[in-house]
Scaffold this motif. Structure first.
Motif, PDB file in Angstrom:
ATOM      1  N   GLU A 236      62.434  48.928  42.034  1.00 18.24           N
ATOM      2  CA  GLU A 236      62.894  47.527  42.032  1.00 18.24           C
ATOM      3  C   GLU A 236      63.795  47.190  43.221  1.00 18.24           C
ATOM      4  O   GLU A 236      63.666  46.127  43.811  1.00 18.24           O
ATOM      5  CB  GLU A 236      63.617  47.222  40.722  1.00 18.24           C
ATOM      6  N   ASP A 237      64.694  48.118  43.581  1.00 15.78           N
ATOM      7  CA  ASP A 237      65.620  47.841  44.677  1.00 15.78           C
ATOM      8  C   ASP A 237      64.846  47.722  46.000  1.00 15.78           C
ATOM      9  O   ASP A 237      64.147  48.670  46.398  1.00 15.78           O
ATOM     10  CB  ASP A 237      66.639  48.991  44.759  1.00 15.78           C
ATOM     11  N   PRO A 238      64.935  46.578  46.708  1.00 10.22           N
ATOM     12  CA  PRO A 238      64.098  46.379  47.906  1.00 10.22           C
ATOM     13  C   PRO A 238      64.320  47.407  49.004  1.00 10.22           C
ATOM     14  O   PRO A 238      63.368  47.858  49.641  1.00 10.22           O
ATOM     15  CB  PRO A 238      64.492  44.974  48.392  1.00 10.22           C
ATOM     16  N   GLU A 239      65.595  47.817  49.238  1.00 11.04           N
ATOM     17  CA  GLU A 239      65.858  48.778  50.316  1.00 11.04           C
ATOM     18  C   GLU A 239      65.307  50.153  49.987  1.00 11.04           C
ATOM     19  O   GLU A 239      64.706  50.825  50.821  1.00 11.04           O
ATOM     20  CB  GLU A 239      67.357  48.868  50.592  1.00 11.04           C
ATOM     21  N   ARG A 240      65.533  50.561  48.734  1.00  9.65           N
ATOM     22  CA  ARG A 240      65.026  51.868  48.318  1.00  9.65           C
ATOM     23  C   ARG A 240      63.497  51.866  48.326  1.00  9.65           C
ATOM     24  O   ARG A 240      62.860  52.833  48.739  1.00  9.65           O
ATOM     25  CB  ARG A 240      65.547  52.210  46.917  1.00  9.65           C
ATOM     26  N   ARG A 241      62.917  50.741  47.865  1.00 13.31           N
ATOM     27  CA  ARG A 241      61.455  50.611  47.852  1.00 13.31           C
ATOM     28  C   ARG A 241      60.905  50.744  49.269  1.00 13.31           C
ATOM     29  O   ARG A 241      59.935  51.465  49.500  1.00 13.31           O
ATOM     30  CB  ARG A 241      61.060  49.246  47.261  1.00 13.31           C
ATOM     31  N   ALA A 242      61.561  50.083  50.216  1.00  8.38           N
ATOM     32  CA  ALA A 242      61.081  50.136  51.599  1.00  8.38           C
ATOM     33  C   ALA A 242      61.167  51.557  52.157  1.00  8.38           C
ATOM     34  O   ALA A 242      60.231  52.029  52.803  1.00  8.38           O
ATOM     35  CB  ALA A 242      61.892  49.167  52.452  1.00  8.38           C
ATOM     36  N   SER A 243      62.295  52.258  51.888  1.00 11.04           N
ATOM     37  CA  SER A 243      62.461  53.635  52.380  1.00 11.04           C
ATOM     38  C   SER A 243      61.417  54.561  51.795  1.00 11.04           C
ATOM     39  O   SER A 243      60.780  55.349  52.501  1.00 11.04           O
ATOM     40  CB  SER A 243      63.820  54.193  51.977  1.00 11.04           C
ATOM     41  N   MET A 244      61.242  54.473  50.471  1.00 10.92           N
ATOM     42  CA  MET A 244      60.297  55.366  49.805  1.00 10.92           C
ATOM     43  C   MET A 244      58.868  55.074  50.228  1.00 10.92           C
ATOM     44  O   MET A 244      58.071  55.994  50.470  1.00 10.92           O
ATOM     45  CB  MET A 244      60.445  55.240  48.283  1.00 10.92           C
ATOM     46  N   ALA A 245      58.544  53.795  50.347  1.00  5.72           N
ATOM     47  CA  ALA A 245      57.186  53.425  50.758  1.00  5.72           C
ATOM     48  C   ALA A 245      56.922  53.902  52.183  1.00  5.72           C
ATOM     49  O   ALA A 245      55.833  54.407  52.484  1.00  5.72           O
ATOM     50  CB  ALA A 245      57.010  51.914  50.654  1.00  5.72           C
ATOM     51  N   ALA A 246      57.944  53.778  53.058  1.00  2.00           N
ATOM     52  CA  ALA A 246      57.771  54.232  54.442  1.00  2.00           C
ATOM     53  C   ALA A 246      57.572  55.743  54.481  1.00  2.00           C
ATOM     54  O   ALA A 246      56.700  56.246  55.210  1.00  2.00           O
ATOM     55  CB  ALA A 246      58.993  53.833  55.267  1.00  2.00           C
ATOM     56  N   ALA A 247      58.375  56.473  53.689  1.00  2.00           N
ATOM     57  CA  ALA A 247      58.239  57.941  53.658  1.00  2.00           C
ATOM     58  C   ALA A 247      56.840  58.325  53.162  1.00  2.00           C
ATOM     59  O   ALA A 247      56.184  59.207  53.728  1.00  2.00           O
ATOM     60  CB  ALA A 247      59.305  58.547  52.756  1.00  2.00           C
ATOM     61  N   TYR A 248      56.381  57.645  52.115  1.00  2.00           N
ATOM     62  CA  TYR A 248      55.051  57.963  51.576  1.00  2.00           C
ATOM     63  C   TYR A 248      53.951  57.625  52.580  1.00  2.00           C
ATOM     64  O   TYR A 248      53.015  58.412  52.780  1.00  2.00           O
ATOM     65  CB  TYR A 248      54.811  57.207  50.260  1.00  2.00           C
TER      66      TYR A 248
END
Lengths: 256, 215
Positions: free
Chosen positions: B130-142
């Protein structure tokens, strides 16, 4: 065993860890790498101690492997597999059992830290790559333990003769390492997401499939007594690529 | 982008007409079935390009932490999935004509299906945080992790076992086995689809930025 200590300052969380240490003195590099390794080993030992304390979690992994083995031998045993396709079918079944048994245990690496609320403390005492290395060591050990139980049982139950057991062991080690690295990294990714367990299966299967295909091809060759040169090279290349990518990306996956 | 849009319209019209009318059908294929190469391969190429663009913008996000880069990466993955599905559909149509069945569990068919799962999982991952920053980091890593392992799925795995698939452009001989008109239309298609993707990406990314700025 090296213990994990809480650092004096959050800005220098690992003054002697090697990951953040700053010194150009002769001999320091060697100390640094040994310190990094011992810290990773400490994380692995911590995970092992935690898992052994809560025996139910470890037991459930082995119980799953035993159930899957029994199911396969019940389904296939009475019918039998034709000799010409035996190596291919049994190799595929073996890796399906190993993959799903591992999938019940390996994702817990980071998920457990978040569920028990110890993730923040772990972030403070060790850098993300060290934690990744430690958890990968533990998961790799867990995979080898599953394989050590499942493979002999599988060969006995299905009367499957392996002509090159040494090569099969090599295949299990290389494929198991890749499986552990990818599973551990993905565990870090899903640890703070909702629907962790479903999400882990959804994201891990397509990433692990090339590894599983190569492992099955190599196992078929090993069971026939051959040397699976191409498949082994693919496994080693996959292990290397996955390890480097996981090392470089784990901060973004777990620390942010 | 407006210029690109107006150039693309006549370009793609000419390309489609040429694909059906100019080169002769290739030998060794039933009827006109070989013409599907002008649409199937560009779709597959564009999906790969889209996933590489997603990886590049994911890396840019991890370096600069600019949400705009994350939005472009997500848009590229969505479009890559669209082109990958189109490649799978056109491939299945060809398989039905040539081999009598839409799906043959050919290693190349299966690896492309898994590529769709691989990047479909990216969207699942985004939806689960849900958190946009965490989502962006995790999505980028994946996205970066997937990009590193993608060649094993698309290049290595299909070559481990025998395949029904016709020889690819990247083949062991290192030669493009096409006559001149086929080559012109084929590479024209690759170029056209690539620019089509860039135009669609700019639309998608601008829409995402507009939605982010909504209160």
């Amino acid at each position: 065993m090296t213990s994990l200590r809480v650092p004096p300052s959050p800005h220098h969380p690992l003054p002697h860890s090697g990951a953040e240490g700053e010194s150009g003195r002769v001999g320091e590099g060697e100390n640094r790498s040994s310190s990094t390794l011992s810290r990773a080993w400490a994380v692995a030992a911590k995970d092992a101690a935690q898992e052994l304390r809560r025996r139910i979690a470890l037991a459930s992994v082995f119980f799953f492997a035993a159930t899957a083995l029994t199911l396969v031998s019940f389904a296939i045993g009475p019918i039998g597999v034709p000799l010409e396709s035996r190596a291919a079918v049994t190799s595929a079944l073996l890796w399906i059992i190993l993959f799903f048994s591992a999938a019940t245990g390996l994702p817990r690496a980071y998920v457990r830290e978040e569920e028990t609320g110890t993730g923040l403390a772990l972030r403070r005492v060790a850098s993300a790559p060290i934690v990744l290395a430690g958890k990968t060591f533990f998961n790799f050990g867990l995979f080898l333990a599953i394989a050590a139980v499942a493979v002999p049982a599988f060969t006995v139950l299905l009367e499957w003769r392996i002509d090159a057991p040494g090569i099969l062991a090599l295949v299990l080690v290389t494929a198991g390492f890749g499986l552990s690295v990818v599973s551990t990294f993905l565990s870090a990714l899903v640890a703070r997401a909702s629907q962790k367990n479903v999400l882990f299966v959804v994201i891990s299967f397509p990433l692990l499939l090339p590894l599983l295909l190569s492992a099955i091809t190599a196992t078929v060759e090993a069971s026939r007594g051959g040397l699976p040169g191409t498949a082994l090279r693919v496994l080693i290349a996959y292990d290397g690529a996955a390890s480097c990518a996981a090392y470089l990306l784990v901060r973004a996956a777990w620390e942010d | 982008m407006k210029v690109l849009k107006w150039l693309l319209l006549p370009y793609m019209a000419v390309f489609i007409a040429a694909a059906f009318l100019w080169p002769k059908p290739a030998e060794g294929f039933l009827g006109e079935s070989s013409r599907i190469v002008f649409f199937h391969v560009p779709c597959a190429w564009t999906s790969t390009l889209a996933f590489l663009v997603a990886a590049a913008y994911s890396l840019a996000y991890l370096v600069r932490r600019n949400p705009w880069h994350d939005e472009i990466a997500a848009a590229a993955v969505r479009l890559g999935l669209l082109f990958a599905v189109l490649a799978l559909i056109t491939g299945s149509l060809f398989a039905k004509v040539m081999w009598g069945s839409y799906w043959n569990w050919d290693p190349r068919e299966s690896s492309f299906l898994l590529l769709i799962f691989l990047y479909g999982a990216y969207l699942f991952l985004r939806a689960a945080v849900e958190d946009p920053e965490r989502r962006a980091s995790m999505a980028a890593a994946y996205a970066l992790f997937a990009a590193v392992l993608m060649p094993f799925l698309t290049f290595v795995a299909p070559r481990l076992t025998a395949s029904l698939h016709p020889q690819t452009v990247i083949n062991p001989q290192g030669k493009i086995l096409m006559d001149s008109p086929t080559k012109v239309v084929f590479f024209g298609g690759l170029l056209g689809f690539s620019f089509l993707f860039l135009w669609m990406l700019s639309l998608e990314a601008r829409t995402a930025r507009f939605l982010r700025r909504q209160p």
